[in-house]
Design a protein around this motif. Sequence first.
Motif, PDB file in Angstrom:
ATOM      1  N   GLY A 179       0.797  -1.231   0.000  1.00 56.97           N
ATOM      2  CA  GLY A 179       0.000   0.000   0.000  1.00 56.97           C
ATOM      3  C   GLY A 179       0.825   1.275   0.000  1.00 56.97           C
ATOM      4  N   THR A 180       2.161   1.154  -0.162  1.00 54.72           N
ATOM      5  CA  THR A 180       2.998   2.367  -0.105  1.00 54.72           C
ATOM      6  C   THR A 180       3.412   2.858  -1.497  1.00 54.72           C
ATOM      7  N   THR A 181       3.003   2.150  -2.552  1.00 57.27           N
ATOM      8  CA  THR A 181       3.363   2.600  -3.902  1.00 57.27           C
ATOM      9  C   THR A 181       2.116   2.725  -4.766  1.00 57.27           C
ATOM     10  N   GLY A 182       2.269   3.461  -5.875  1.00 61.25           N
ATOM     11  CA  GLY A 182       1.166   3.645  -6.807  1.00 61.25           C
ATOM     12  C   GLY A 182       1.715   4.038  -8.160  1.00 61.25           C
ATOM     13  N   PRO A 183       0.843   4.492  -9.079  1.00 57.62           N
ATOM     14  CA  PRO A 183       1.310   4.870 -10.421  1.00 57.62           C
ATOM     15  C   PRO A 183       2.344   5.998 -10.408  1.00 57.62           C
ATOM     16  N   GLN A 184       2.319   6.822  -9.361  1.00 50.04           N
ATOM     17  CA  GLN A 184       3.294   7.916  -9.268  1.00 50.04           C
ATOM     18  C   GLN A 184       4.601   7.475  -8.609  1.00 50.04           C
ATOM     19  N   GLY A 185       4.701   6.169  -8.318  1.00 49.94           N
ATOM     20  CA  GLY A 185       5.894   5.674  -7.625  1.00 49.94           C
ATOM     21  C   GLY A 185       5.602   5.489  -6.148  1.00 49.94           C
ATOM     22  N   VAL A 186       6.635   5.589  -5.350  1.00 51.97           N
ATOM     23  CA  VAL A 186       6.476   5.415  -3.907  1.00 51.97           C
ATOM     24  C   VAL A 186       5.743   6.624  -3.333  1.00 51.97           C
ATOM     25  N   ASP A 187       4.760   6.341  -2.480  1.00 54.07           N
ATOM     26  CA  ASP A 187       4.104   7.410  -1.736  1.00 54.07           C
ATOM     27  C   ASP A 187       4.992   7.673  -0.516  1.00 54.07           C
ATOM     28  N   ARG A 188       5.797   8.727  -0.611  1.00 52.39           N
ATOM     29  CA  ARG A 188       6.833   8.958   0.404  1.00 52.39           C
ATOM     30  C   ARG A 188       6.250   9.144   1.814  1.00 52.39           C
ATOM     31  N   GLN A 189       5.062   9.725   1.878  1.00 51.90           N
ATOM     32  CA  GLN A 189       4.463   9.914   3.205  1.00 51.90           C
ATOM     33  C   GLN A 189       4.041   8.585   3.822  1.00 51.90           C
ATOM     34  N   LYS A 190       3.419   7.735   2.993  1.00 50.35           N
ATOM     35  CA  LYS A 190       2.993   6.420   3.505  1.00 50.35           C
ATOM     36  C   LYS A 190       4.197   5.568   3.878  1.00 50.35           C
ATOM     37  N   LEU A 191       5.218   5.580   3.015  1.00 50.65           N
ATOM     38  CA  LEU A 191       6.411   4.783   3.303  1.00 50.65           C
ATOM     39  C   LEU A 191       7.127   5.340   4.530  1.00 50.65           C
ATOM     40  N   GLY A 192       7.184   6.669   4.615  1.00 54.76           N
ATOM     41  CA  GLY A 192       7.795   7.321   5.774  1.00 54.76           C
ATOM     42  C   GLY A 192       7.096   6.918   7.062  1.00 54.76           C
ATOM     43  N   ALA A 193       5.760   6.899   7.014  1.00 58.08           N
ATOM     44  CA  ALA A 193       4.975   6.520   8.192  1.00 58.08           C
ATOM     45  C   ALA A 193       5.240   5.070   8.579  1.00 58.08           C
ATOM     46  N   ALA A 194       5.498   4.237   7.576  1.00 52.54           N
ATOM     47  CA  ALA A 194       5.731   2.812   7.838  1.00 52.54           C
ATOM     48  C   ALA A 194       7.085   2.551   8.500  1.00 52.54           C
ATOM     49  N   VAL A 195       8.069   3.411   8.231  1.00 53.02           N
ATOM     50  CA  VAL A 195       9.417   3.132   8.751  1.00 53.02           C
ATOM     51  C   VAL A 195       9.918   4.133   9.794  1.00 53.02           C
ATOM     52  N   PHE A 196       9.324   5.327   9.845  1.00 54.23           N
ATOM     53  CA  PHE A 196       9.842   6.377  10.736  1.00 54.23           C
ATOM     54  C   PHE A 196       9.766   5.935  12.190  1.00 54.23           C
ATOM     55  N   GLY A 197      10.891   5.978  12.882  1.00 56.90           N
ATOM     56  CA  GLY A 197      10.893   5.610  14.299  1.00 56.90           C
ATOM     57  C   GLY A 197      10.876   4.116  14.545  1.00 56.90           C
ATOM     58  N   ASN A 198      10.936   3.303  13.467  1.00 58.90           N
ATOM     59  CA  ASN A 198      10.942   1.848  13.630  1.00 58.90           C
ATOM     60  C   ASN A 198      12.218   1.296  12.988  1.00 58.90           C
ATOM     61  N   ASP A 199      13.207   1.024  13.823  1.00 60.68           N
ATOM     62  CA  ASP A 199      14.524   0.637  13.320  1.00 60.68           C
ATOM     63  C   ASP A 199      14.509  -0.625  12.458  1.00 60.68           C
TER      64      ASP A 199
END
Length: 199
Positions: free
Chosen positions: A58-78
Amino acid sequence: MTRPFILGLTGSIGMGKSAVAAMFQGLGVPVFDADKAVHELQGPGGALLGPIEEAFPGTTGPQGVDRQKLGAAVFGNDAELRRLEKIVHPAVAAMRAQFLKDMAHEPLVVFDIPLLFEKGGNAGVDAVLVVSAGPEAQRARVLARPGMTEEKFEKILGLQVPDAEKRQRADFVIDTGVSLAETRHAVQRLVHSILDKNS
């Protein structure tokens, strides 16, 4: 085989690294931009969309990676951040190796790597240039960016090797807290001195 002298360019957020990279390019020095490589790999039709989507649905789409969604998935989680890095870093390293092959005839190239010390990238370069400015200039530049908050800024700083330590570990330091013309002169002097020494 002769190869170019590799200068690693780095600096903390808001220190003017992109401006300095552009100055090198303006002097005809080829620059490999790690951030740009990541954008290409994660942009529309990018080579990493499949593996990233598989690892983080759910973090990618036709425009490529959705940086906010991907950021939310990894930010603060080592652990999740390491998972993402295992996908991204080898692909960027392959692009960098290809760049070096393509530029084998050049006397000097620059690797623009934001997290050079943090990720051990300094092992693959001949010398390290750190761009640096005073903390007031840095804070003002970063907080002027769209969507930036004090809290975000502090968090990013916390992930980066402190500027004072970077300066200590650098082979060269360029001060970007001065006028653009002065910074440009410093870049020119550095290019000439490296080329003279390695000619």
